[in-house]
Design a protein around this motif. Structure first.
Motif, PDB file in Angstrom:
ATOM      1  N   ILE A 311      96.595 -56.243   2.364  1.00  0.00           N
ATOM      2  CA  ILE A 311      95.497 -55.794   3.221  1.00  0.00           C
ATOM      3  C   ILE A 311      96.113 -54.973   4.351  1.00  0.00           C
ATOM      4  CG2 ILE A 311      93.626 -56.554   4.730  1.00  0.00           C
ATOM      5  CD1 ILE A 311      93.713 -59.176   2.903  1.00  0.00           C
ATOM      6  N   LEU A 312      95.771 -53.724   4.357  1.00  0.00           N
ATOM      7  CA  LEU A 312      96.446 -52.797   5.281  1.00  0.00           C
ATOM      8  C   LEU A 312      95.877 -52.853   6.687  1.00  0.00           C
ATOM      9  CD1 LEU A 312      96.841 -49.723   2.928  1.00  0.00           C
ATOM     10  CD2 LEU A 312      98.493 -51.507   3.443  1.00  0.00           C
ATOM     11  N   GLY A 313      94.670 -53.303   6.834  1.00  0.00           N
ATOM     12  CA  GLY A 313      94.130 -53.360   8.185  1.00  0.00           C
ATOM     13  C   GLY A 313      92.638 -53.623   8.189  1.00  0.00           C
ATOM     14  N   VAL A 315      89.171 -52.292  10.079  1.00  0.00           N
ATOM     15  CA  VAL A 315      88.539 -51.278  10.931  1.00  0.00           C
ATOM     16  C   VAL A 315      87.335 -51.931  11.591  1.00  0.00           C
ATOM     17  CG1 VAL A 315      87.344 -49.059  10.965  1.00  0.00           C
ATOM     18  CG2 VAL A 315      89.322 -49.409   9.479  1.00  0.00           C
TER      19      VAL A 315
ATOM     20  N   ARG B  22      93.481 -48.801  15.229  1.00  0.00           N
ATOM     21  CA  ARG B  22      93.372 -49.439  13.912  1.00  0.00           C
ATOM     22  C   ARG B  22      93.724 -48.449  12.805  1.00  0.00           C
ATOM     23  NH1 ARG B  22      91.029 -54.474  13.846  1.00  0.00           N
ATOM     24  NH2 ARG B  22      91.136 -55.299  15.956  1.00  0.00           N
ATOM     25  N   ILE B  26      96.744 -48.542  10.016  1.00  0.00           N
ATOM     26  CA  ILE B  26      96.530 -48.423   8.563  1.00  0.00           C
ATOM     27  C   ILE B  26      97.391 -47.321   7.983  1.00  0.00           C
ATOM     28  CG2 ILE B  26      94.801 -47.854   6.813  1.00  0.00           C
ATOM     29  CD1 ILE B  26      92.731 -49.195   8.711  1.00  0.00           C
ATOM     30  N   LYS B  53      83.762 -46.000   2.843  1.00  0.00           N
ATOM     31  CA  LYS B  53      84.995 -45.299   2.445  1.00  0.00           C
ATOM     32  C   LYS B  53      85.066 -43.908   3.046  1.00  0.00           C
ATOM     33  CE  LYS B  53      82.715 -44.349  -1.891  1.00  0.00           C
ATOM     34  NZ  LYS B  53      81.875 -43.353  -1.237  1.00  0.00           N
ATOM     35  N   ILE B  56      86.273 -44.221   6.599  1.00  0.00           N
ATOM     36  CA  ILE B  56      87.696 -44.567   6.625  1.00  0.00           C
ATOM     37  C   ILE B  56      88.528 -43.346   6.249  1.00  0.00           C
ATOM     38  CG2 ILE B  56      89.466 -46.089   5.677  1.00  0.00           C
ATOM     39  CD1 ILE B  56      87.430 -47.631   7.256  1.00  0.00           C
ATOM     40  N   LEU B 179      93.222 -46.469  -2.508  1.00  0.00           N
ATOM     41  CA  LEU B 179      92.976 -47.389  -1.404  1.00  0.00           C
ATOM     42  C   LEU B 179      91.548 -47.909  -1.556  1.00  0.00           C
ATOM     43  CD1 LEU B 179      94.059 -48.487   1.333  1.00  0.00           C
ATOM     44  CD2 LEU B 179      93.011 -46.508   2.424  1.00  0.00           C
ATOM     45  N   ILE B 181      88.274 -49.870  -0.219  1.00  0.00           N
ATOM     46  CA  ILE B 181      87.598 -50.235   1.026  1.00  0.00           C
ATOM     47  C   ILE B 181      86.607 -51.359   0.734  1.00  0.00           C
ATOM     48  CG2 ILE B 181      86.236 -49.400   2.970  1.00  0.00           C
ATOM     49  CD1 ILE B 181      88.966 -48.023   2.596  1.00  0.00           C
ATOM     50  N   VAL B 208      91.466 -52.059   2.692  1.00  0.00           N
ATOM     51  CA  VAL B 208      91.106 -51.985   4.111  1.00  0.00           C
ATOM     52  C   VAL B 208      89.757 -52.685   4.280  1.00  0.00           C
ATOM     53  CG1 VAL B 208      90.416 -50.472   6.000  1.00  0.00           C
ATOM     54  CG2 VAL B 208      92.396 -49.894   4.598  1.00  0.00           C
ATOM     55  N   ASN B 210      86.612 -52.991   6.209  1.00  0.00           N
ATOM     56  CA  ASN B 210      85.831 -52.168   7.136  1.00  0.00           C
ATOM     57  C   ASN B 210      84.780 -53.013   7.848  1.00  0.00           C
ATOM     58  OD1 ASN B 210      84.787 -49.896   8.416  1.00  0.00           O
ATOM     59  ND2 ASN B 210      83.310 -49.532   6.774  1.00  0.00           N
TER      60      ASN B 210
END
Lengths: 350, 224
Positions: A311-313, A315, B22, B26, B53, B56, B179, B181, B208, B210
């Motif tokens: 898990i990269l981050g 938001v 943030r 990433i 997405k 992001i 990637l 989301i 990621v 969100n």
């Protein structure tokens, strides 16, 4: 637990509404739907027996202070009410007699219910109040009248029995004192016969005769006192004499049916507690159901439990321009770090 | 309403410092895992529509360009392009873009929007079109991506959601890295599992989350 709390926190305003709706309904119910109750009450003046202090004319102060006459009778009355037999005796003479079916369990429950609605209290040194609350006005009146009559009858009976026992005791004392007097007289006569000419002075015979004379005079004195008191009170002849009994004077009798409704606080509180409990239960069910139905991922921990992909981050929630403008009333926008992204609102919404 | 939509679409969206930080986190973690000198096409997708997405992708591209995070050997900042491949929810739908180029009606330089210094280049979709599925499956699409790969230092593909159509999977084959989301409180775990099954796992560099929000007040959060 945290997930349930998070669900509750997210929908806090909705759940607050869910909690408040039954509560408000219960408040309305408590004030408009609760059965009207009536209260009949009587105030009774209790006087000390007319001859109460006759045998003890100079009572010594005691510590702790003894209970007042009213409290003493209230205490007796309340103890009597704890007795199922006494309660049943009252109930059988009222319109509630039909509630006693003969089944011990149901009778005990019925008596408990009536017992809780019968309130006995002291309202001063000599005043006792008896009150009964029920939706049936006639029953209220009957219950107070019958309870008072039963208590008065029991009280008279108890005091007559006590006075009878006391009279018997005094009679026994009189007889004992008479026996002592007879004994002393006989002893003196014997001494005078044995020593017809007792010389004056400190001879043992003279001293013994003097002692017997003193004892005889003392016994005669005690006998006269007790006899005088008993004669004065007439106790020995008539223990039923009402002058020995506590004086019951009903000041405010429930002669008329109670008119005004008497809304019990306990009844209303019961409604409110029901509403609050229902609301809380609804909230608990709603939160549980919502949490159970919610299969979405809400935080990094839940996401990490789902897959081993890194898990990269995270938001944070990005505000739209209008949301930011609304919030800027309280928190001024931070212009220094802003960047321009050519993103349309449709893109942001995604 | 159309005028209002057009006016809104031209207004810039501001990101605050916290959001920028943030995005920096990433892209930093991303760049640790990517070999952008050899493989520089990153596809950004999600399980379902509405996961964020596009936001992001735009945020990453913008932050990367603004920070100059991609540096060439000569020290100049690398060129970054964001390619919108989602015809349903796309930035700049009204402008000619990828679809028009794939049809051959315009040149590539005509549809790539110029960028100021510190901002990424942008290739819009070119609006929704019925021939979108066939165009992205044509050889021209592969050639376009190949061309962009050689011309830019990093190509970010804003892909369609994986579970709505197969377009996402098709376009994902052009990307070197993917990637995923996930939107907190929106994306069901079941759909995440399905999306992970459909993705080429060796290309998937990360996820990621969100729209992450604090679930409880701070004082209560500390107790758990």
């Amino acid at each position: 637990m945290k997930r349930y709390l998070a669900t509750l926190y997210r929908g806090r305003w909705l759940y607050l509404l869910v909690l408040l709706v039954p509560l408000v309904a219960s408040i309305v119910g408590a004030f408009y739907l609760a059965r009207p109750s009536y209260e009949a009450s009587a105030r009774v003046w209790i006087g000390a027996p007319v001859l109460a202090n006759l045998l003890n004319q100079t009572p010594q102060p005691t510590y702790p202070v003894p209970p007042t006459l009213a409290k003493e009778h209230v205490d007796r009355f309340q103890q009597l009410l704890q007795s199922d037999a006494f309660m049943a005796g009252i109930v059988r003479k009222t319109a509630a007699a039909s509630e006693l079916t003969g089944d011990p369990r149901s009778d005990a429950m019925a008596l408990d219910d009536i017992r809780q609605r019968l309130a006995i209290s002291a309202a001063g040194t000599n005043t006792m109040t008896v009150a009964f609350t029920a939706p049936d006005r006639e029953l209220c009146q009957q219950m107070v009248q019958v309870a008072l009559a039963e208590f008065r009858a029991w009280s008279i009976q108890e005091q007559v029995e006590q006075r009878t026992a006391e009279a018997q005791e005094y009679q026994r004392q009189l007889r004992a004192q008479e026996a002592q007097i007879t004994e002393f007289r006989r002893a003196i006569a014997d001494a005078q016969r044995q020593f017809p000419a007792i010389p004056d002075g400190a001879t043992p015979q003279y001293l013994e005769l003097e002692r017997l004379n003193r004892e005889l005079e003392a016994a005669q004195g005690r006998h006269m006192v007790v006899r005088g008191k008993l004669d004065q009170a007439g106790l020995s002849e008539n223990p039923d004499d009402e002058r020995w009994l506590s004086q019951f004077r009903i000041q405010d009798a429930p002669t008329a049916l109670p008119q005004g409704t008497f809304a019990t606080l306990l009844g209303r509180l019961t409604y409110l507690a029901l509403g609050l409990g229902t609301g809380a239960a609804l909230v608990a069910v709603a939160v549980s159901f919502t949490t159970w139905r919610d299969t979405t991922v809400r935080n990094v921990d839940e996401l990490a439990a789902l897959t081993d992909v890194p898990i990269l981050g995270v938001v944070p929630h990005l505000l739209t321009r209008s949301q930011r403008r609304d919030r800027s009333v309280i928190v001024p926008p931070r212009r220094t770090g802003d960047r321009s992204l050519e993103i349309s609102p449709r893109g942001v919404a995604e | 309403m159309l005028r209002r939509a057009a006016r809104e679409s031209q207004s810039p969206q501001q990101l605050d410092d916290a959001s920028l930080a943030r995005f920096r986190d990433i892209y930093t973690r991303l760049l640790f895992n990517l070999d952008v000198e050899r493989q520089n096409v990153l596809g950004i997708t999600s399980a379902m529509d509405g996961d964020g997405k596009t936001v992001i992708a735009a945020g990453l591209a913008s932050t990367l360009a603004a920070d100059g995070a991609l540096a060439r050997p000569d020290g100049r900042p690398g060129d970054i392009i964001l390619v919108s491949c989602d015809q349903d929810r796309a930035i700049g739908r009204s402008a000619p873009g990828l679809l028009q180029y794939l049809r051959g009606s315009v040149g590539l330089d005509d549809v790539i929007q110029p960028a100021a210094q510190g901002t990424p280049r942008f290739l819009p979709t070119g609006g929704p079109a019925p021939d979108f599925p066939s165009l992205i499956r044509s050889s021209a699409m592969g050639e376009t991506i190949q061309h962009l790969r050689t011309r830019f230092d990093l190509v970010l593909l804003d892909l369609p959601p994986l579970l709505a159509t197969t377009d996402g999977q098709v376009l994902g084959t052009y990307a070197d890295y993917l990637l995923l989301i996930v939107r907190a409180g929106i994306t069901p775990s079941k759909l995440i599992r399905q999306a992970l099954q459909q993705l080429e796992r060796d290309k998937l560099v990360g996820i990621v989350l969100n729209d992450g929000r604090r679930e409880l007040p701070g004082w209560l959060e500390q107790r758990f």
